[in-house]
Design an enzyme around this catalytic site. Structure first.
Site, short mmCIF file in Angstrom:
data_model
loop_
_atom_site.label_atom_id
_atom_site.label_comp_id
_atom_site.label_asym_id
_atom_site.label_seq_id
_atom_site.Cartn_x
_atom_site.Cartn_y
_atom_site.Cartn_z
N CYS A 7 6.32 -0.70 7.02
CA CYS A 7 5.88 1.09 6.06
C CYS A 7 7.20 1.01 4.57
CB CYS A 7 5.06 1.98 6.82
SG CYS A 7 4.97 3.43 6.65
N LEU A 8 6.94 1.74 3.57
CA LEU A 8 7.73 2.43 2.85
C LEU A 8 9.19 2.58 3.26
CD1 LEU A 8 5.83 1.49 -0.65
CD2 LEU A 8 7.59 -0.36 0.86
N GLY B 29 1.00 -0.96 0.16
CA GLY B 29 0.16 -0.39 0.25
C GLY B 29 0.79 1.68 -0.55
N HIS C 60 -2.30 6.92 7.81
CA HIS C 60 -1.80 8.33 6.68
C HIS C 60 -2.01 8.95 6.78
CE1 HIS C 60 2.44 6.06 6.28
NE2 HIS C 60 2.39 5.24 6.30
N HIS D 196 -3.79 0.30 8.12
CA HIS D 196 -2.35 1.64 7.42
C HIS D 196 -2.80 3.00 6.27
CE1 HIS D 196 1.57 1.07 7.45
NE2 HIS D 196 1.68 1.86 6.64
N GLU D 197 -3.27 2.52 5.82
CA GLU D 197 -3.26 3.67 4.09
C GLU D 197 -4.14 4.57 5.24
OE1 GLU D 197 -0.53 3.72 2.87
OE2 GLU D 197 0.26 1.65 3.00
N GLN E 111 4.05 9.96 1.40
CA GLN E 111 4.78 9.38 0.92
C GLN E 111 4.88 9.95 0.24
OE1 GLN E 111 2.46 5.52 2.29
NE2 GLN E 111 4.90 4.60 3.32
ZN ZN Z 1 2.94 2.79 5.94
#
Ligand code: ZN
Length: 185
Positions: free
Chosen positions: A107-108, A45, A153, A149-150, A50
């Site tokens: 997480c990226l 995701g 964000h 999670h998204e 991000q």
């Molecule tokens: Zn993340």
């Protein structure tokens, strides 16, 4: 186009996303580039924050996760979760089921950091698509986790905020270093 992914410490990750009132060329290109960026980074995701934009747009793809299953009901109908990927969600709102389940998350924006996070095992989300359709999603498994999670964000909330105090203590010096490296002076 593969976009640079911002890392922990960049203030945009703490910004609340602005509602998307109209899907224009910019939003369409952003969504397409976010999908490409997520795939290139082997992520499940990615939220607009991000890639440096505080708007309520997230993309998800659980299709490559062999070891974790997901179920998806789209507008009340059971569909093949993996075949329905990638999802592009505009202005998503989420309702959490009552039962929580612990699972490993990464997480990226936090390279090489993972942690156990408790998340609702079932979620319902309402969102808009790039085509302007309103959709309702009911998800379990990895997809339920990715949605939470998204959406976090999009609200400026990061997965480390949801880690246990003990886990955070263990990561403290790495997080502090990362934050320092990525915070503009
Ligand atoms: Zn993340």
């Amino acid at each position: 186009m593969n976009l640079p992914i911002v890392r922990y410490g960049d203030p945009v990750l703490r910004a609340k996303g602005k509602r998307i009132a109209k899907v224009d060329e910019h939003i369409r290109a952003l969504a397409e580039n976010m999908i490409e960026t997520m795939h290139a980074a082997n992520g499940v995701g990615l939220a607009a924050q991000q890639v440096g934009e505080a708007v309520r747009l997230a993309v998800i793809d659980v299709g490559a996760a062999e070891d974790q299953s997901s179920t998806l009901k789209l507008n009340g109908e059971e569909v093949d979760a993996k075949a329905s990927m990638p999802l592009v969600l505009l202005n998503p709102e989420i309702s959490l089921g009552e039962e929580n389940i612990l699972g490993v998350e990464g997480c990226l924006s936090f390279p090489e950091i993972t942690g156990d996070i408790a998340r609702a095992s079932v979620v319902t989300a309402r969102a808009e698509t790039l085509e302007g359709a309103k959709i309702e999603i009911e998800a379990t498994g990895l997809l339920a986790r990715a949605l939470q999670h998204e959406v976090d964000h999009l609200n400026g909330i990061l997965f480390v905020d949801r880690m246990s105090a003990v886990a955070k203590v263990a990561l403290r010096s790495r997080l502090r270093r990362m934050k320092k490296e990525n915070t503009p002076r």
